[in-house]
Design a protein around this motif. Structure first.
Motif, PDB file in Angstrom:
ATOM      1  N   CYS A 253       1.012  -1.218  -0.088  1.00  0.00           N
ATOM      2  CA  CYS A 253       0.015   0.076  -0.099  1.00  0.00           C
ATOM      3  C   CYS A 253       0.875   1.245  -0.036  1.00  0.00           C
ATOM      4  N   GLY A 254       0.965   1.744  -1.060  1.00  0.00           N
ATOM      5  CA  GLY A 254       1.869   3.036  -1.264  1.00  0.00           C
ATOM      6  C   GLY A 254       1.344   3.786  -2.872  1.00  0.00           C
ATOM      7  N   TYR A 255       1.927   4.916  -3.050  1.00  0.00           N
ATOM      8  CA  TYR A 255       1.479   5.372  -4.245  1.00  0.00           C
ATOM      9  C   TYR A 255       2.562   5.143  -5.435  1.00  0.00           C
ATOM     10  N   GLY A 256       3.819   4.823  -5.367  1.00  0.00           N
ATOM     11  CA  GLY A 256       4.772   4.377  -6.328  1.00  0.00           C
ATOM     12  C   GLY A 256       5.678   5.485  -6.553  1.00  0.00           C
ATOM     13  N   ARG A 257       5.718   6.533  -5.750  1.00  0.00           N
ATOM     14  CA  ARG A 257       6.880   7.537  -5.836  1.00  0.00           C
ATOM     15  C   ARG A 257       7.308   7.831  -4.402  1.00  0.00           C
ATOM     16  N   GLY A 258       8.499   8.414  -4.274  1.00  0.00           N
ATOM     17  CA  GLY A 258       9.004   8.759  -3.099  1.00  0.00           C
ATOM     18  C   GLY A 258       9.397  10.315  -2.984  1.00  0.00           C
ATOM     19  N   PHE A 259       9.676  10.616  -1.757  1.00  0.00           N
ATOM     20  CA  PHE A 259      10.102  12.036  -1.384  1.00  0.00           C
ATOM     21  C   PHE A 259      11.122  11.864  -0.353  1.00  0.00           C
ATOM     22  N   SER A 260      12.014  12.703  -0.429  1.00  0.00           N
ATOM     23  CA  SER A 260      13.158  12.902   0.495  1.00  0.00           C
ATOM     24  C   SER A 260      12.502  13.277   1.852  1.00  0.00           C
ATOM     25  N   VAL A 261      13.416  13.189   2.763  1.00  0.00           N
ATOM     26  CA  VAL A 261      12.974  13.854   4.149  1.00  0.00           C
ATOM     27  C   VAL A 261      13.014  15.589   3.660  1.00  0.00           C
ATOM     28  N   LEU A 262      13.967  15.960   3.209  1.00  0.00           N
ATOM     29  CA  LEU A 262      14.160  17.313   2.889  1.00  0.00           C
ATOM     30  C   LEU A 262      13.027  18.090   2.247  1.00  0.00           C
ATOM     31  N   GLU A 263      12.523  17.021   1.230  1.00  0.00           N
ATOM     32  CA  GLU A 263      11.387  17.392   0.377  1.00  0.00           C
ATOM     33  C   GLU A 263      10.174  17.516   1.115  1.00  0.00           C
ATOM     34  N   VAL A 264      10.030  16.596   2.198  1.00  0.00           N
ATOM     35  CA  VAL A 264       8.766  16.707   2.758  1.00  0.00           C
ATOM     36  C   VAL A 264       8.972  18.035   3.791  1.00  0.00           C
ATOM     37  N   LEU A 265       9.941  18.091   4.338  1.00  0.00           N
ATOM     38  CA  LEU A 265       9.920  19.697   5.151  1.00  0.00           C
ATOM     39  C   LEU A 265       9.810  20.740   4.481  1.00  0.00           C
ATOM     40  N   GLU A 266      10.449  20.792   2.974  1.00  0.00           N
ATOM     41  CA  GLU A 266       9.973  21.995   2.264  1.00  0.00           C
ATOM     42  C   GLU A 266       8.478  22.018   2.127  1.00  0.00           C
ATOM     43  N   THR A 267       7.881  20.992   2.026  1.00  0.00           N
ATOM     44  CA  THR A 267       6.385  20.855   1.782  1.00  0.00           C
ATOM     45  C   THR A 267       5.578  21.320   2.747  1.00  0.00           C
ATOM     46  N   VAL A 268       5.970  21.019   4.084  1.00  0.00           N
ATOM     47  CA  VAL A 268       5.379  21.573   5.543  1.00  0.00           C
ATOM     48  C   VAL A 268       5.753  22.869   5.433  1.00  0.00           C
ATOM     49  N   GLU A 269       6.716  23.471   5.210  1.00  0.00           N
ATOM     50  CA  GLU A 269       6.906  24.891   5.159  1.00  0.00           C
ATOM     51  C   GLU A 269       6.023  25.604   4.327  1.00  0.00           C
ATOM     52  N   LYS A 270       5.991  25.077   3.263  1.00  0.00           N
ATOM     53  CA  LYS A 270       4.947  25.827   2.153  1.00  0.00           C
ATOM     54  C   LYS A 270       3.791  25.852   2.609  1.00  0.00           C
ATOM     55  N   VAL A 271       3.177  24.718   2.926  1.00  0.00           N
ATOM     56  CA  VAL A 271       1.706  24.603   3.427  1.00  0.00           C
ATOM     57  C   VAL A 271       1.575  25.405   4.752  1.00  0.00           C
ATOM     58  N   ALA A 272       2.332  25.243   5.604  1.00  0.00           N
ATOM     59  CA  ALA A 272       2.335  26.070   6.799  1.00  0.00           C
ATOM     60  C   ALA A 272       2.599  27.469   6.645  1.00  0.00           C
ATOM     61  N   GLY A 273       3.508  27.955   5.661  1.00  0.00           N
ATOM     62  CA  GLY A 273       3.779  29.346   5.529  1.00  0.00           C
ATOM     63  C   GLY A 273       4.803  29.790   6.425  1.00  0.00           C
ATOM     64  N   LYS A 274       5.431  29.004   6.898  1.00  0.00           N
ATOM     65  CA  LYS A 274       6.499  29.117   8.096  1.00  0.00           C
ATOM     66  C   LYS A 274       7.848  28.228   7.935  1.00  0.00           C
ATOM     67  N   ASN A 275       8.827  28.735   8.528  1.00  0.00           N
ATOM     68  CA  ASN A 275       9.999  28.034   8.365  1.00  0.00           C
ATOM     69  C   ASN A 275      10.205  26.948   9.816  1.00  0.00           C
ATOM     70  N   LEU A 276      10.808  25.852   9.515  1.00  0.00           N
ATOM     71  CA  LEU A 276      10.557  24.905  10.626  1.00  0.00           C
ATOM     72  C   LEU A 276      11.974  25.030  11.301  1.00  0.00           C
ATOM     73  N   ASN A 277      12.113  24.922  12.542  1.00  0.00           N
ATOM     74  CA  ASN A 277      13.511  24.886  13.211  1.00  0.00           C
ATOM     75  C   ASN A 277      14.028  23.249  13.296  1.00  0.00           C
ATOM     76  N   VAL A 278      15.302  23.239  12.130  1.00  0.00           N
ATOM     77  CA  VAL A 278      15.651  21.967  12.075  1.00  0.00           C
ATOM     78  C   VAL A 278      16.833  21.708  12.347  1.00  0.00           C
ATOM     79  N   THR A 279      17.608  20.782  13.139  1.00  0.00           N
ATOM     80  CA  THR A 279      18.892  20.412  13.146  1.00  0.00           C
ATOM     81  C   THR A 279      19.112  19.075  12.632  1.00  0.00           C
ATOM     82  N   TYR A 280      20.645  19.054  12.608  1.00  0.00           N
ATOM     83  CA  TYR A 280      21.016  17.769  11.587  1.00  0.00           C
ATOM     84  C   TYR A 280      21.723  16.742  12.730  1.00  0.00           C
ATOM     85  N   ALA A 281      21.248  15.280  12.723  1.00  0.00           N
ATOM     86  CA  ALA A 281      21.928  14.366  13.445  1.00  0.00           C
ATOM     87  C   ALA A 281      22.393  13.197  12.720  1.00  0.00           C
ATOM     88  N   PRO A 282      22.968  12.550  13.265  1.00  0.00           N
ATOM     89  CA  PRO A 282      23.567  11.180  12.630  1.00  0.00           C
ATOM     90  C   PRO A 282      22.339  10.066  12.338  1.00  0.00           C
TER      91      PRO A 282
END
Length: 331
Positions: A253-282
């Motif tokens: 059960c899926g749609y057959g196409r993928g999005f990266s973590v960063l692509e998802v976060l960019e979409t959330v920022e676009k829909v929410a209209g604000k930047n997210l506070n993101v840090t990078y970890a191992p």
């Protein structure tokens, strides 16, 4: 006839309960409320509080209701937690599923739908969309615990005449009921979109991206995100198929196409209209590099036609639910 939904007070379970009711089914729910919420149970459903491993309770539920189908969602789902505490996952996801199966078979319940996962594949050998014939190589106790349950279902269907199952292997589930009746309400959610909309609504100060050195275009993991309403509808169709004489089935059960973590976060920022506070970890243990579904079998065998295959829509419904959940918690 009625459908017993285990874990029906949880995220996917509550959506499926509503979808079953919308389709005209009677719904019975059992949930121990460890992560689910009683208020997310549809008022038309009959509710029992308890554990699926309690064979006496399950036997009583099946005796008191005309159940011909079980949809089994109850289980633990956090990959890093399964790595640090594997035995609890084998207990909750595998041992208790075995008990539930035995109760179903003893009561003569013919149809069993299992909430499985793409984690049974591990990291695919090829980045191409994964179909159900791909090698199974789970990389976490979570994935292994689900795979073991699939094996038990396969062997039980072969051994016990009249018992059929459908194992639906989920990819990344997100979003919320477009009608606002339910949504992801887990207290300590780890799903990417849920966490991101919590950051967007101020419920979390920030979030982490785990690993930016994966062999993908932007270095972050790639996943196939499916709207929870489409997934719930797949369960309804699975029950209908088996009621109409369809045999056992394993389907992605899926749609057959993928999005990266960063692509998802960019979409959330676009829909929410604000930047997210993101840090990078191992990197986290147990995270596959990229996994995208080939959903052809589900589309063919279940006549499943997704209606919400749009990342912005998925994010928008998740964000709307998060805002509604804030008001609910304040009430």
């Amino acid at each position: 006839m009625a459908v017993l939904v285990t874990g029906g007070a949880g995220y996917i379970g509550s959506h499926t309960a509503w979808a079953l009711l919308d389709a005209g089914d009677e719904v019975v729910i059992v949930d121990r409320l460890s992560t689910g919420h009683l208020w997310s149970v549809p008022p038309e459903a009959r509710f029992y509080e308890g554990d699926i491993g309690d064979s006496e309770l399950i036997g009583r539920i099946l005796g008191e209701n005309s159940v011909d189908s079980i949809i089994h969602f109850a289980g633990s789902i956090v990959v890093p937690e399964s790595v640090s505490d594997p035995l609890s996952y084998y207990e909750n996801n595998t041992v208790k599923s075995r008990s539930l199966m035995a109760s179903a078979i003893n009561a003569g319940v013919p149809n069993f739908v299992f909430s499985s996962t793409a984690a049974v594949y591990g990291t695919p050998v090829s980045i191409e969309p994964v179909d159900e014939t791909a090698p199974l190589n789970p990389e976490s106790p979570y994935g292994s615990s689900k795979y073991m349950t699939e094996v038990m279902l396969r062997d039980s269907a072969a051994a016990y005449e009249g018992f059929n199952y459908t194992a639906l292997r989920y990819f990344n589930v997100a979003g919320a009921d477009p009608q606002g009746r339910t949504g992801q309400s887990s207290r300590n959610a780890t799903h990417l979109i849920k966490v991101a909309v919590q950051v967007a609504t101020g419920k979390r100060e920030g979030m982490s991206v785990f690993g930016t050195d994966y062999p993908t275009p932007d270095g972050t993991c790639i996943r196939d995100y499916i709207h929870v309403t489409d997934l719930a509808n797949a369960h309804v169709l699975a029950v209908q198929r088996m009621r109409n004489g369809g045999g056992s089935l394993v389907a992605n059960c899926g749609y057959g196409r993928g999005f990266s973590v960063l692509e998802v976060l960019e979409t959330v920022e676009k829909v929410a209209g604000k930047n997210l506070n993101v840090t990078y970890a191992p990197r986290r243990a147990g995270d596959a590099v990229s996994i995208v579904a080939n959903p052809a079998r589900a589309r063919k065998e279940l006549s499943w036609v997704p209606e919400h295959d749009d990342l912005e829509e998925i994010v928008a419904t998740a964000l709307t639910w998060e805002e509604r959940l804030s008001k609910h918690n304040q009430a």
